[in-house]
Design a protein around this motif. Structure first.
Motif, PDB file in Angstrom:
ATOM      1  N   LEU A 114       0.829  -1.195   0.000  1.00 43.89           N
ATOM      2  CA  LEU A 114       0.000   0.000   0.000  1.00 43.89           C
ATOM      3  C   LEU A 114       0.873   1.258   0.000  1.00 43.89           C
ATOM      4  N   LYS A 115       1.948   1.232   0.763  1.00 43.43           N
ATOM      5  CA  LYS A 115       2.889   2.360   0.762  1.00 43.43           C
ATOM      6  C   LYS A 115       3.525   2.529  -0.613  1.00 43.43           C
ATOM      7  N   GLN A 116       3.873   1.406  -1.252  1.00 42.27           N
ATOM      8  CA  GLN A 116       4.471   1.476  -2.584  1.00 42.27           C
ATOM      9  C   GLN A 116       3.502   2.081  -3.593  1.00 42.27           C
ATOM     10  N   MET A 117       2.205   1.792  -3.460  1.00 45.11           N
ATOM     11  CA  MET A 117       1.196   2.358  -4.349  1.00 45.11           C
ATOM     12  C   MET A 117       1.222   3.882  -4.289  1.00 45.11           C
ATOM     13  N   LEU A 118       1.464   4.436  -3.108  1.00 48.25           N
ATOM     14  CA  LEU A 118       1.510   5.889  -2.963  1.00 48.25           C
ATOM     15  C   LEU A 118       2.611   6.500  -3.826  1.00 48.25           C
TER      16      LEU A 118
END
Length: 127
Positions: A114-118
């Motif tokens: 989810l952090k990588q999606m940001l």
């Protein structure tokens, strides 16, 4: 896809006399309901949207139950949820009681994916 933003003026709360500065603020692009998620999931598997909705409602109920018992709820690549409290301080350990607790909230810590999606998002100024 991109995240839309608008520009808003904000005062400095530590110095009200300072001139306002302008900040980008995200603009929501609608919302997705539990029912909509159930339909989306149903199109990606062999379950019906009713089956998916039932599973999501069960997830919702079980998360509430587990969090209310003080457990951390880990949702795979989504992240973790946990209850956190704020309390008044006391001078001695034995003086601390449940009445000192002033507020509780849910903490969410996003998982790595989810952090990588940001990091992949693009932004566009709203009209």
């Amino acid at each position: 896809m991109s995240i839309k933003f608008k520009v808003l003026p904000k005062k400095n709360p530590q110095d009200i006399t300072a001139p306002e500065k302008f900040y980008a603020t995200s603009v929501a692009n609608g919302e997705t309901t539990l029912e909509s998620l159930a339909e989306m999931i149903a199109y990606q598997c062999t379950l019906t949207d009713t089956d998916c909705y039932a599973v999501l409602r069960s997830l919702e109920r079980n998360m509430l139950m587990e969090l209310s018992q003080g457990r951390i709820v880990k949702l795979g690549h989504v992240g973790t949820f946990q209850v956190s409290i704020s309390a008044a301080g006391q001078n001695f350990e034995e003086d601390v009681t449940a009445t000192d607790i002033k507020k509780s909230r849910i903490l969410f810590r996003p998982a790595k994916k989810l952090k990588q999606m940001l990091g992949t998002l693009s932004y566009q100024k709203a009209n």
